[in-house]
Write an enzyme that holds these catalytic residues in place. Structure first.
Site, mmCIF file in Angstrom:
data_model
loop_
_atom_site.group_PDB
_atom_site.id
_atom_site.type_symbol
_atom_site.label_atom_id
_atom_site.label_comp_id
_atom_site.label_asym_id
_atom_site.label_seq_id
_atom_site.Cartn_x
_atom_site.Cartn_y
_atom_site.Cartn_z
ATOM 1 N N VAL A 66 0.848 -1.190 0.000
ATOM 2 C CA VAL A 66 0.000 0.000 0.000
ATOM 3 C C VAL A 66 0.887 1.244 0.000
ATOM 4 C CG1 VAL A 66 -1.671 1.356 1.340
ATOM 5 C CG2 VAL A 66 -1.886 -1.137 1.245
ATOM 6 N N ALA A 111 4.567 4.157 2.806
ATOM 7 C CA ALA A 111 4.022 2.907 2.271
ATOM 8 C C ALA A 111 4.127 1.821 3.335
ATOM 9 C CB ALA A 111 4.792 2.479 1.029
ATOM 10 N N LYS A 112 3.500 0.719 3.100
ATOM 11 C CA LYS A 112 3.665 -0.451 3.969
ATOM 12 C C LYS A 112 3.202 -1.676 3.200
ATOM 13 C CE LYS A 112 4.953 -0.930 8.341
ATOM 14 N NZ LYS A 112 5.722 0.060 9.125
ATOM 15 N N GLY A 113 3.705 -2.827 3.599
ATOM 16 C CA GLY A 113 3.258 -4.076 2.992
ATOM 17 C C GLY A 113 3.081 -5.117 4.073
ATOM 18 N N ASP A 152 9.950 -4.995 8.912
ATOM 19 C CA ASP A 152 8.962 -4.595 9.920
ATOM 20 C C ASP A 152 8.748 -5.843 10.784
ATOM 21 O OD1 ASP A 152 7.090 -2.175 10.511
ATOM 22 O OD2 ASP A 152 5.781 -3.897 10.690
#
Ligand code: GLU
Length: 421
Positions: A66, A111-113, A152
């Site tokens: 995202v 962003a992040k996933g 993360d």
């Protein structure tokens, strides 16, 4: 295969992040149109990740990448492997990355996933095949000038190395800056591994300094003993703080005279959890309510809620995790005179050194560890000073001050760039 896991999320994290933005916008008087833009994520990609398991069967994992916002630069943020990950969680985490990068004045958006999986239950081979297939599925989304992943919760330098290698194989040459948090041997940065914990420490020292207090002798409880909590605890105890309690998913241990952090980390590195480390056992809930000076939630979101915030006895909470305090808990803590060092400030050390790793990779010129740590301190302490000045001047909580500064910067960039078309 659907993975059903007990969730740490009591409320929808994206709704909370949006409400948080609304509150900040009201405080700083931000235009409704820009709030509407900043309140949504620019892009969310969902992928199915078919993976051959060791027994020959195929498991189809779900993953997301995202991007929240790119007004200030390519998007940046980690990839989480967790059985209870959800799309709305990833969206919230992506939004927080935008604020964090802006507060640190990095030339990045957010962003992040995530992949819904329990990495502890996968073999190394399964983890590698799943990671490589996930990378292939998002190969058009990521890139050094586009979107740069990092570790993360549940991901490691080894996972970053597979992402780097898979992307590079697709390009036909090594692309160092496609991902950060890599092992040193393949373009990682000195100081990256403990950077988040070091940033937590710097923030705590800054806050104590403002109160005329010192770190030495402070009794600290650390919830979450992974990359962030572990490094923070080790650095803080090395400077004379007493780590009275630590915990992981298996529960916690308490020792009023100080837990042996080096031994606990060695135990963790050897694959053990705290359940078999020894010492007086406590639960994660008990840890949060311990009689101590500083509480450092360094695990997941929503650990401090309206149910337990009133029981916090520490006078300082430093958020090593992203989103560990719900807005309701925040108000309770504030009412009780607890100073909260917010996530976007307290745990930004990781992405700051990720930025250094990205720069070093682009230049193919690598820095000494002292230089990394010196520049990290400069950025984190600078952001702390700006946040503290607003907190004092406008009489607002540190969270509102930090988010306010960040949102203003992103809004300014968005307004200058304008809407296309
Ligand atoms: N996952 C970390 C964070 O939440 C680091 C992100 C990065 O280095 O890009 O800040």
């Amino acid at each position: 295969m659907a993975v059903e896991a007990e969730s740490h999320l009591k409320e929808n994290p994206f709704r909370l992040a949006q409400a948080q933005l609304r509150k900040v916008a009201d405080t700083i008087g931000l235009d409704d149109d820009i709030v509407a833009v900043l309140g949504e994520c620019k892009k969310a990609v969902e992928v199915a990740i078919p993976t051959t398991m060791d027994d020959g069967s195929v498991n189809v994992f779900t993953g997301w990448r995202v991007t929240h916002n790119v007004a200030r630069g390519p998007s940046k943020g980690g990839i989480r492997y967790h059985p209870a990950a959800t799309l709305d969680e990833v969206k919230a985490l992506a939004m927080w990355m935008t604020w964090k990068c802006a507060l640190m004045n990095l030339p990045f958006g957010g962003a992040k996933g995530a992949v819904v999986c329990d990495p502890r239950e996968l073999s190394l081979g399964e983890l590698e095949r799943m990671t490589r297939r996930f990378t292939s599925e998002i190969v058009n989304e990521i890139g050094p000038e586009k979107d740069i992943p990092a570790p993360d919760v549940g991901t490691t330098p080894a996972v970053m190395a597979w992402i780097f290698d898979t992307f590079s194989m697709n390009q036909g040459h090594s692309v160092l800056s496609v991902v950060t948090g890599k092992p040193l041997a393949v373009g990682g940065s000195l100081g990256r591994e403990e950077a988040t914990g070091r940033g937590v420490l710097f923030c705590l020292q800054e806050a104590l300094g403002r109160q005329g207090a010192a770190l030495e002798g402070k009794r600290i409880a650390v919830q979450g003993f992974g990359n962030v909590g572990g490094a923070f605890a080790e650095l803080a105890s090395g400077l004379g703080a007493t780590i009275v309690a630590i915990s992981d998913v298996s529960g916690g241990i308490y020792d009023a005279s100080g837990v042996d952090i080096a031994a606990a980390r060695a135990h963790g590195r050897a694959g053990g959890t705290l359940v078999d480390f020894g010492g007086e056992r406590i639960t994660n809930e008990e840890l949060l309510a311990l009689d101590c000076d500083v509480l450092a939630p360094c695990a997941l979101e929503q650990v401090l809620t309206r149910e337990n915030a009133d029981r916090v006895r520490a006078k300082l909470v430093v958020e090593g995790a992203n989103g560990p305090t719900t807005p309701e808990a925040d108000e309770i803590l504030q009412g009780n005179g607890v100073l909260v060092l917010p996530d976007v400030l307290a745990n930004a050390g990781g992405v700051v050194v990720s930025y250094f790793e990205w720069v070093q990779g682009l230049q193919e010129l690598f820095w000494k560890e002292e230089e990394v740590n010196r520049r990290l301190k400069e950025i984190v302490s600078g952001a702390f000073a700006e946040t503290w000045a607003r907190h004092e001047h406008d009489g607002m909580p540190l969270r509102l001050a930090a988010y306010g500064l960040a949102v203003e910067r992103v809004a300014e960039a968005s307004l200058i760039r304008g809407l296309y078309p």
